[in-house]
Design a protein around this motif. Structure first.
Motif: not given
Length: 157
Positions: A14, A16, A44-45
């Protein structure tokens, strides 16, 4: 036909949130057929940063994962500003900076985390460009890795 977008999808990773500038600069700039990305960090996400120094707070494998996370932040910037990873034709140049202890010597291994991601997204022919990987005494916010890069865009992109 495989595209950078479909290649990224297959990775199951995924993106971020695209990082916002923390100073007086643009995260990316298009000049003709080239896209320049400013130095990106370990977003990060959840928007937080991976922090720590390689060889002190993080081991070499955690450092390589941090470099991959920087690559993901860069992909997020490309998508946010260009709409699609497929507008990028190829990786031209990557500069990877590693926040590490003075005796650490495996900077290229760490930056492979980002370079391997780009090779998976654009393929080995177009995802691997020229590169430098260097050690730094510190990086902003004590992040372990910062990467800047230059890409070539498809004609008319």
């Amino acid at each position: 036909m495989e595209t950078p977008e479909s290649n990224f999808s297959k990775l199951g990773l995924s993106l971020p949130p695209a990082p916002k500038p923390l100073g007086v600069y643009k995260p990316c700039l298009i000049d003709g057929k080239y896209l320049y990305l400013s130095g990106h960090g370990t977003v990060q996400d959840d928007g937080s940063l991976i922090v720590g120094r390689i060889g002190e707070d993080l081991d070499i494998e955690a450092g390589k994962l941090a470099a991959r996370q920087v690559g993901l932040a860069m992909l997020a910037t490309i998508k946010a500003n260009l709409g699609s990873l497929s507008r990028v034709k190829r990786v031209i140049k990557v500069l990877g900076m590693v926040n590490c202890i003075s005796t650490f010597e495996r900077h290229p291994y760490i930056i492979n985390g980002c370079s391997e991601l780009f090779a998976q997204v654009w393929g080995e022919e177009y995802g691997i460009g020229v590169r430098s990987a260097v050690g730094m005494g510190s990086l902003p916010g004590n992040i372990p890795v910062e990467v800047e890069a230059m890409f070539e865009l498809h004609e008319g992109a």
